[in-house]
Write a protein that holds these residues in place. Structure first.
Motif, mmCIF file in Angstrom:
data_model
loop_
_atom_site.group_PDB
_atom_site.id
_atom_site.type_symbol
_atom_site.label_atom_id
_atom_site.label_comp_id
_atom_site.label_asym_id
_atom_site.label_seq_id
_atom_site.Cartn_x
_atom_site.Cartn_y
_atom_site.Cartn_z
ATOM 1 N N TYR A 4 -3.823 32.279 13.174
ATOM 2 C CA TYR A 4 -3.192 33.461 13.726
ATOM 3 C C TYR A 4 -1.858 33.700 13.029
ATOM 4 O O TYR A 4 -1.229 32.776 12.525
ATOM 5 C CB TYR A 4 -2.978 33.289 15.238
ATOM 6 N N ALA A 7 1.928 33.997 17.646
ATOM 7 C CA ALA A 7 1.588 33.384 18.930
ATOM 8 C C ALA A 7 2.555 33.911 19.988
ATOM 9 O O ALA A 7 3.766 33.880 19.789
ATOM 10 C CB ALA A 7 1.662 31.862 18.847
ATOM 11 N N ILE A 9 3.705 33.590 23.968
ATOM 12 C CA ILE A 9 3.640 32.699 25.128
ATOM 13 C C ILE A 9 3.697 33.537 26.399
ATOM 14 O O ILE A 9 4.693 34.199 26.664
ATOM 15 C CB ILE A 9 4.806 31.682 25.135
ATOM 16 N N LEU A 29 -2.456 35.500 18.960
ATOM 17 C CA LEU A 29 -2.930 34.520 19.939
ATOM 18 C C LEU A 29 -1.994 34.572 21.142
ATOM 19 O O LEU A 29 -0.773 34.474 20.981
ATOM 20 C CB LEU A 29 -2.908 33.114 19.324
ATOM 21 N N LEU A 31 -0.993 32.605 24.524
ATOM 22 C CA LEU A 31 -1.126 31.319 25.201
ATOM 23 C C LEU A 31 -0.617 31.460 26.626
ATOM 24 O O LEU A 31 0.525 31.861 26.852
ATOM 25 C CB LEU A 31 -0.312 30.254 24.458
ATOM 26 N N GLU A 32 -1.470 31.180 27.590
ATOM 27 C CA GLU A 32 -1.111 31.307 29.003
ATOM 28 C C GLU A 32 -1.277 29.965 29.694
ATOM 29 O O GLU A 32 -2.311 29.311 29.538
ATOM 30 C CB GLU A 32 -1.990 32.377 29.666
ATOM 31 N N GLY A 33 -0.269 29.566 30.456
ATOM 32 C CA GLY A 33 -0.302 28.277 31.133
ATOM 33 C C GLY A 33 -1.182 28.256 32.368
ATOM 34 O O GLY A 33 -1.674 27.196 32.770
#
Ligand SMILES: Cc1cc2nc3c(=O)[nH]c(=O)nc-3n(C[C@H](O)[C@H](O)[C@H](O)COP(=O)(O)OP(=O)(O)OC[C@H]3O[C@@H](n4cnc5c(N)ncnc54)[C@H](O)[C@@H]3O)c2cc1C
Length: 70
Positions: A4, A7, A9, A29, A31-33
């Motif tokens: 990618y 990124a 968050i 991309l 990113l999920e917690g």
């Protein structure tokens, strides 16, 4: 392995909006917690738009989003 360019968050409305803007230009991309997007503040929003929402740092961003949302 996938690669990618960017990124991001967090998959709240902030991260999702940024991803939508960047996606035509780069591979993104998110990113999920949590187990799903929009889990925190975004999932609790009443989803109204008001140009007086937020303090002095937020209001210019709210006003700038008005045309798109309308
Ligand atoms: C009850 C309530 C009502 C509201 N009503 C309105 C309204 O009517 N109109 C309006 O304009 N605004 C409203 N708001 C405000 C609005 O919901 C928020 O300003 C907005 O949702 C914030 O979005 P965000 O993407 O910045 O944050 P969030 O939605 O909190 O998203 C952040 C995401 O990042 C993830 N994350 C954080 N750290 C990490 C990490 N280290 N790794 C992976 N993931 C991570 C979190 O899990 C979360 O999913 C309301 C807020 C609340 C609480």
């Amino acid at each position: 392995m996938s690669r990618y360019d960017v990124a991001i968050i967090g998959a709240g409305i902030g991260g999702a909006s940024l991803a939508a803007e960047v996606a035509p230009h780069a591979r993104v991309l998110i990113l999920e917690g949590e187990s799903q997007p929009g889990y925190h503040a975004t999932g609790r929003s009443a989803a109204f738009w008001s140009e007086t929402y937020g303090g002095p740092n937020i209001q210019p961003l709210v006003i700038a989003s008005g045309d798109f949302l309308h």
